[in-house]
Design an enzyme around this catalytic site. Structure first.
Site, PDB file in Angstrom:
ATOM      1  N   GLN A  11       0.832  -1.194   0.000  1.00 23.83           N
ATOM      2  CA  GLN A  11       0.000   0.000   0.000  1.00 23.83           C
ATOM      3  C   GLN A  11       0.869   1.248   0.000  1.00 23.83           C
ATOM      4  OE1 GLN A  11      -3.064  -0.317   2.909  1.00 23.83           O
ATOM      5  NE2 GLN A  11      -3.712   1.802   2.767  1.00 23.83           N
ATOM      6  N   SER A  90       4.462  -6.077   2.997  1.00 24.43           N
ATOM      7  CA  SER A  90       3.172  -5.920   3.665  1.00 24.43           C
ATOM      8  C   SER A  90       2.057  -6.513   2.799  1.00 24.43           C
ATOM      9  CB  SER A  90       2.929  -4.441   3.992  1.00 24.43           C
ATOM     10  OG  SER A  90       1.771  -4.284   4.771  1.00 24.43           O
ATOM     11  N   LEU A  91       1.149  -5.687   2.302  1.00 27.15           N
ATOM     12  CA  LEU A  91       0.078  -6.155   1.425  1.00 27.15           C
ATOM     13  C   LEU A  91       0.629  -6.970   0.258  1.00 27.15           C
ATOM     14  CD1 LEU A  91      -2.838  -6.031   0.245  1.00 27.15           C
ATOM     15  CD2 LEU A  91      -2.164  -3.851  -0.788  1.00 27.15           C
ATOM     16  N   ARG A 115      -9.178  -7.639   5.024  1.00 28.22           N
ATOM     17  CA  ARG A 115      -7.996  -7.104   5.712  1.00 28.22           C
ATOM     18  C   ARG A 115      -8.012  -5.574   5.693  1.00 28.22           C
ATOM     19  NH1 ARG A 115      -2.583  -5.581   4.242  1.00 28.22           N
ATOM     20  NH2 ARG A 115      -0.956  -6.376   5.650  1.00 28.22           N
ATOM     21  N   HIS A 201       0.927  -1.850  11.204  1.00 29.04           N
ATOM     22  CA  HIS A 201       2.059  -2.646  11.700  1.00 29.04           C
ATOM     23  C   HIS A 201       2.506  -2.208  13.097  1.00 29.04           C
ATOM     24  CE1 HIS A 201       2.197  -4.684   7.916  1.00 29.04           C
ATOM     25  NE2 HIS A 201       2.297  -3.541   7.282  1.00 29.04           N
ATOM     26  N   GLN A 250       1.350 -10.309  10.817  1.00 34.25           N
ATOM     27  CA  GLN A 250       1.881  -9.291   9.920  1.00 34.25           C
ATOM     28  C   GLN A 250       1.115  -7.974  10.029  1.00 34.25           C
ATOM     29  OE1 GLN A 250       0.538  -8.334   6.318  1.00 34.25           O
ATOM     30  NE2 GLN A 250       2.282  -9.030   5.077  1.00 34.25           N
TER      31      GLN A 250
END
Length: 314
Positions: A11, A90-91, A115, A201, A250
């Site tokens: 993202q 991440s994503l 999510r 996060h 995560q």
């Protein structure tokens, strides 16, 4: 042995028009957008290609980014260049998991939509924040975050270890701003508050991770075709049974991207192919090890780079 890694951005790299040329010219890429629209009951083409305010809202951004990355991946897979290992920031880890076969795209896009919703709504808007800290070592950032958290009784934690000299911190806005001041006083070159909708996060999103875990339990994971690395550990995941727990964690734990890259290099990766919008990951890799080959596939014409890639495998 010479190895090639496919890596996928997260993202923040999104923009209006991403992957449009792939959608318009290649049927296998269009099909990915059609699947996303059908599975989510959203007009994914309109979301990604037409001016709108939703694309930068986390609950929409994540599904749009996954769709764009996987659409471009479909075009890349038609080339003679295949991955030996995959990872994502991440994503981007979900695109990597589609690439290695753990999720079908249909499964992944529904998961990522949930999510995004959970992450968007876990912390009220304006409560959390994130900042990029430039020119400060990991140990000092961790030390100052701990001190500020204790002093204010608020959360501020390292969120992303991206590359040498760039660490992102996340948490309660007041604590992040205080940490910014302390880090600059301690010698950080810059502390840049990021335009994000939440403290991603960080432990403030633990509830979002737990909600996602319930969605993950409904899915049966497929076998991994090739290795992938987890953001949480920075290491290759050897047992697919660990994947669900790692994806839950995560959401609220630090992304160890630098470690992911270093471990891929230690495993023999010499070529990184970034698939998706932007060139963020390519920039990180050049700062981690400028000797490695880095290719970015973002536009249709970028596919020509793959025809010129020399075959270096033994």
């Amino acid at each position: 042995m010479f190895k090639t890694a496919f890596i996928f951005p997260g993202q923040g790299s999104q923009y209006i028009g991403m992957a449009r040329d792939f959608y318009e010219k290649l049927p296998e890429c269009k099909e990915i957008f059609d699947i996303a629209s059908r599975e989510l009951n959203l007009d994914m083409q309109k979301l990604c290609f037409e001016e709108n305010e939703l694309l930068n809202k986390t609950e929409y951004t994540q599904a749009a980014m996954l769709t764009s990355c996987v659409s471009i991946l479909m075009a890349v897979l038609k080339s003679d260049v295949k991955p030996d290992i995959v990872a994502g920031l991440s994503l981007g880890e979900y695109s990597a998991l589609v690439a290695n076969g753990v999720f079908t795209f249909s499964e992944a896009v529904k998961l990522v939509r949930k999510r995004g919703i959970y992450m968007e709504h876990e912390v009220p808007n304006g409560i959390g924040s994130m900042s990029a800290i430039l020119g400060m070592d990991k140990e000092k950032v961790e030390e100052i975050c701990q001190k500020v958290s204790k002093e204010l009784n608020k959360v501020v934690e390292p969120a992303n270890f991206n590359c040498p000299g760039q660490i992102v911190i996340s948490g309660d806005k007041v604590a992040v701003l205080k940490a910014n001041e302390k880090l600059k006083e301690a010698g950080a070159k810059r502390a840049i508050e990021l335009n994000v909708s939440g403290p991603f996060h960080s432990s403030l999103l633990k509830g979002a991770g737990e909600k996602l875990a319930m969605e993950l339990e409904k899915i049966e994971l497929h076998d991994m075709n090739i290795p992938y690395l987890s953001n949480v550990t920075g290491k290759i995941v050897s047992d697919k049974e660990n994947i669900k727990k790692l994806l839950e964690e995560q959401v609220y734990k630090s992304v160890r991207w630098q470690e992911c890259v270093e471990n891929m290099i230690n495993d023999g990766v010499e070529r990184f192919i970034e698939i998706g919008p932007g060139k963020t990951l390519s920039g990180f890799i050049k700062k981690i090890d400028k000797t490695k080959e880095v290719i970015n596939i973002e536009k249709l014409e970028d596919l020509e780079k793959l025809t010129n890639v020399s075959i270096k495998k033994n």
